[in-house]
Design an enzyme around this catalytic site. Sequence first.
Site, short mmCIF file in Angstrom:
data_model
loop_
_atom_site.label_atom_id
_atom_site.label_comp_id
_atom_site.label_asym_id
_atom_site.label_seq_id
_atom_site.Cartn_x
_atom_site.Cartn_y
_atom_site.Cartn_z
N GLU A 119 0.80 -1.24 0.00
CA GLU A 119 0.00 0.00 0.00
C GLU A 119 0.83 1.29 0.00
OE1 GLU A 119 -2.72 -0.28 3.29
OE2 GLU A 119 -3.71 -2.05 2.50
N GLU A 134 -5.98 -10.98 -1.29
CA GLU A 134 -6.82 -10.78 -0.09
C GLU A 134 -8.31 -10.71 -0.44
OE1 GLU A 134 -5.40 -7.46 2.28
OE2 GLU A 134 -3.31 -7.89 1.83
#
Length: 371
Positions: free
Chosen positions: A162, A273
Amino acid sequence: MVAALAAFPQALPFLKGSVRAAGTGLPQPDFSDLPSLRVLAEKAGIFFGAAVQLRFLQEEMDFARAVQKECSMIVPEGSLKWSVLQPQENRWNFQPADSLLSFAEGNALKMRGHTLLWHNAFPAWAEEGLREGRGEALLEAHISKVVGHYKGRLTSWDVVNEAINPKDDHPLGLRDTPWLRALGPDYVAKAFRLAAQADPNARLVYNEFILEGEEDKRAAILALVRRLQDANVPIHGVGVQSHLWAPKRQRVDKIRAFCREITRMGLDYYVTELDVGEKDYGDDFEKRDLLVAERAREYLDAVLTECKPKEILTWGLSTRHSWMADPRYFKSNAEGKPIRGLPLDGAMKRTRLWHVLYQALSGLAPAEAKA
Ligand code: XIL
């Protein structure tokens, strides 16, 4: 190139109609006689798995059995993050992740690593260290120790997690984090180089959540990866977290274009995910399951018509434990109601999302026979 032909042989025509017809209180479908996702992933020569937490594997036999049955891979949900591995400087805590790896190896599962560098789950002492100008030394110590500890035993590593957020207005679209402030934009390349030095055979992945509507975010990710490649930084894949949102139809054309570009750049696409968050948590599970399944289907269909990910993981296997039930992360579930967006429900029963994964994996081209 279309690597995985006919990802969905039976295009699930029932889904759209059934969403409209939902609310009928129909019995939930029973998928219990079908082969497991693990079996199908093995046939396709890829890994299917889920994020797990050690204590649930240790304390809940039905859950541990479900993981053994459905998964060929696990990823620690938290045990490889900084705050667990190094809660204080030089006080290392490998025990939870080591136990997960023993579970995996004892059950012929693979494990992947998540994550070496993230702005969350990052201890205050380390943030202080970055402010004191010790960032480079801390990064080096952490990555070489952790990657070295698991050398040769994990399939892939989410090296950086991220790092992109165009809203922060950095010229390269980088997220404003303690790492960026301490080391400048080059910290991403440094992290990948250190990981490659510590385990030259590990597959190194840049992992990101990509809201399907955000074109500038996808562009910034591609630009980051291109800069890394141009500088000969060892990077092998892009992990797309794939936290889907039930109320929102996705721009499948954008997803497909992104997959194509990743493939064109010679990188692997990892589904790291997958789960489906919801806004409304009513009691009509059938209605909710149909919507959840539709979101996952449209996403996986788009991805799998463009590429064949080496690893597909959901963020949790059973709805008994999921960050989506935690109102700290999912404000829409302030009452902590039962969630539905994972392959197994709280009783380890296969959901419609499980069936979408089943169909996705069934449609993948079989693994190439070894010569
Ligand atoms: C989440 C875990 O599921 C939670 O239990 C934890 O407390 C916070 O982090 N993207 C990621 C994961 O890369 O590491 C996050 O995991 C979910 C979002």
